[in-house]
Motif scaffolding. Structure first.
Motif, short mmCIF file in Angstrom:
data_model
loop_
_atom_site.label_atom_id
_atom_site.label_comp_id
_atom_site.label_asym_id
_atom_site.label_seq_id
_atom_site.Cartn_x
_atom_site.Cartn_y
_atom_site.Cartn_z
N LEU A 73 0.83 -1.21 0.00
CA LEU A 73 0.00 0.00 0.00
C LEU A 73 0.86 1.26 0.00
N MET A 74 1.94 1.23 0.79
CA MET A 74 2.84 2.38 0.84
C MET A 74 3.46 2.63 -0.53
N GLN A 75 3.98 1.59 -1.15
CA GLN A 75 4.65 1.76 -2.44
C GLN A 75 3.67 2.18 -3.53
N ALA A 76 2.46 1.61 -3.50
CA ALA A 76 1.47 1.95 -4.53
C ALA A 76 1.00 3.39 -4.38
N GLU A 77 0.77 3.84 -3.16
CA GLU A 77 0.29 5.21 -2.97
C GLU A 77 1.35 6.23 -3.38
N ILE A 78 2.59 5.96 -3.04
CA ILE A 78 3.67 6.87 -3.45
C ILE A 78 3.77 6.92 -4.97
N ALA A 79 3.70 5.75 -5.62
CA ALA A 79 3.85 5.69 -7.07
C ALA A 79 2.70 6.38 -7.79
N VAL A 80 1.48 6.24 -7.28
CA VAL A 80 0.30 6.78 -7.97
C VAL A 80 0.04 8.24 -7.63
N GLY A 82 2.12 10.23 -5.31
CA GLY A 82 3.27 11.01 -4.87
C GLY A 82 3.23 11.35 -3.40
N GLY A 83 2.22 10.85 -2.68
CA GLY A 83 2.09 11.11 -1.25
C GLY A 83 1.94 9.83 -0.47
N LEU A 84 1.73 9.98 0.83
CA LEU A 84 1.64 8.81 1.70
C LEU A 84 0.73 9.13 2.88
N SER A 85 -0.18 8.22 3.19
CA SER A 85 -1.07 8.38 4.35
C SER A 85 -1.06 7.08 5.16
N PRO A 86 -1.29 7.17 6.48
CA PRO A 86 -1.28 5.96 7.30
C PRO A 86 -2.48 5.07 6.99
N ARG A 87 -2.24 3.79 6.78
CA ARG A 87 -3.31 2.88 6.38
C ARG A 87 -3.41 1.64 7.26
N VAL A 88 -2.31 1.23 7.88
CA VAL A 88 -2.31 0.04 8.74
C VAL A 88 -1.88 0.46 10.14
N LEU A 89 -2.66 0.10 11.14
CA LEU A 89 -2.37 0.48 12.52
C LEU A 89 -0.98 0.00 12.93
N PRO A 90 -0.13 0.88 13.48
CA PRO A 90 1.16 0.41 14.00
C PRO A 90 0.95 -0.59 15.14
N MET A 91 1.71 -1.67 15.13
CA MET A 91 1.60 -2.70 16.16
C MET A 91 2.85 -2.68 17.04
N GLY A 92 2.70 -2.99 18.30
CA GLY A 92 3.82 -2.97 19.23
C GLY A 92 4.79 -4.12 19.01
N LEU A 139 -7.32 5.12 12.15
CA LEU A 139 -6.32 6.09 12.60
C LEU A 139 -6.81 7.52 12.42
N ALA A 140 -6.49 8.37 13.38
CA ALA A 140 -6.95 9.75 13.34
C ALA A 140 -6.41 10.50 12.13
N ASP A 141 -5.20 10.13 11.67
CA ASP A 141 -4.57 10.84 10.55
C ASP A 141 -4.81 10.16 9.21
N ARG A 142 -5.79 9.27 9.15
CA ARG A 142 -6.05 8.57 7.89
C ARG A 142 -6.58 9.53 6.83
N LEU A 143 -6.46 9.12 5.59
CA LEU A 143 -6.94 9.92 4.46
C LEU A 143 -8.46 10.10 4.58
N VAL A 151 -4.60 3.16 -6.86
CA VAL A 151 -3.74 2.79 -5.74
C VAL A 151 -3.98 1.34 -5.36
N PHE A 152 -5.25 0.96 -5.20
CA PHE A 152 -5.56 -0.41 -4.80
C PHE A 152 -5.24 -1.41 -5.92
N ALA A 153 -5.49 -0.99 -7.16
CA ALA A 153 -5.18 -1.89 -8.28
C ALA A 153 -3.69 -2.17 -8.35
N ARG A 154 -2.88 -1.13 -8.21
CA ARG A 154 -1.43 -1.33 -8.25
C ARG A 154 -0.96 -2.15 -7.05
N ALA A 155 -1.51 -1.85 -5.85
CA ALA A 155 -1.11 -2.58 -4.66
C ALA A 155 -1.47 -4.06 -4.78
N ALA A 156 -2.64 -4.36 -5.33
CA ALA A 156 -3.06 -5.75 -5.51
C ALA A 156 -2.14 -6.48 -6.49
#
Length: 212
Positions: A73-80, A82-92, A139-143, A151-156
């Motif tokens: 998801l990170m790579q696809a969003e950057i490629a499509v 040019g930006g990046l938003s949090p999509r998966v909750l950080p885990m401890g 996440l509070a800072d989600r898109l 984005v999803f097509a490329r990520a898939a």
């Protein structure tokens, strides 16, 4: 949230202030700690609900959970876009999560984990399963606007190439890293750690003895 005896366990809502009675033998915090705003506070509440020598058990996703999904998801969003938003909750991480037990005042803390690979048809099958689990992006800072389909097509497509199921290359693999935490309410009769330097045998000698 589970509390009390088994099979007569009581199920409590997983809220920030846990509605737990006192003097419990066992409290199980199951798959909710990673959503808590104050995870230490949650464990403290559980610890206070235990009778002396009562057992606290928690299980929650660890740091490697959904690492493949996070990557594509990170790579696809950057490629499509040019930006990046949090999509998966950080885990401890397991070390950090294990440290919460001592901070909450529990004795004999132990942290362990198991990595479980799960097979899915594709990224969209995985997303549907996460939605059914209640593990979608909160996440509070989600898109705040709809994500572009590209984005999803490329990520898939990237997911299928970079993380195929080793047993069936037409499917993808998703990692679930489950961390298990156990700690005991302090009690005078519990075993105590030995004083540093009081061991009778070097660790290397003990390991060699086990090998033989």
């Amino acid at each position: 949230m589970w509390a009390g005896y088994v099979p007569d366990a009581q199920i409590r809502p997983d809220t920030e202030r846990l509605d737990l009675p006192g003097d419990l033998d066992l409290v199980i915090h199951a798959m909710g700690l990673h959503w808590a705003d104050d995870p230490v506070g949650q464990i403290v509440q559980c610890a206070r609900a235990l009778k002396p020598d009562g057992l606290f058990i928690a299980v929650c996703p660890g740091g490697d959970t959904l690492r493949e999904l996070r990557e594509v998801l990170m790579q696809a969003e950057i490629a499509v876009t040019g930006g990046l938003s949090p999509r998966v909750l950080p885990m401890g991480e397991i070390r950090d999560l294990g440290g919460l037990l001592s901070r909450a005042g529990l004795a004999l803390p132990v942290a362990d984990h198991v990595t479980i690979p799960a097979s899915y048809r594709d990224l969209f099958h995985l997303a549907a399963d996460l939605r059914a689990m209640g593990e979608t992006n909160a996440l509070a800072d989600r898109l705040r606007v709809p994500t572009r389909r590209e984005v999803f097509a490329r990520a898939a497509a990237d997911y299928a190439v970079t993380h195929p199921d080793p047993d069936d290359s037409s499917r993808i693999i998703a990692t679930f890293d489950l961390v298990f935490l156990t700690g005991w309410a302090p009690d005078a009769g519990q075993q105590k750690p030995l004083r540093p330097g009081s061991a009778k045998m070097p660790l290397a000698a003990a390991l060699n003895a086990r090998k033989t």
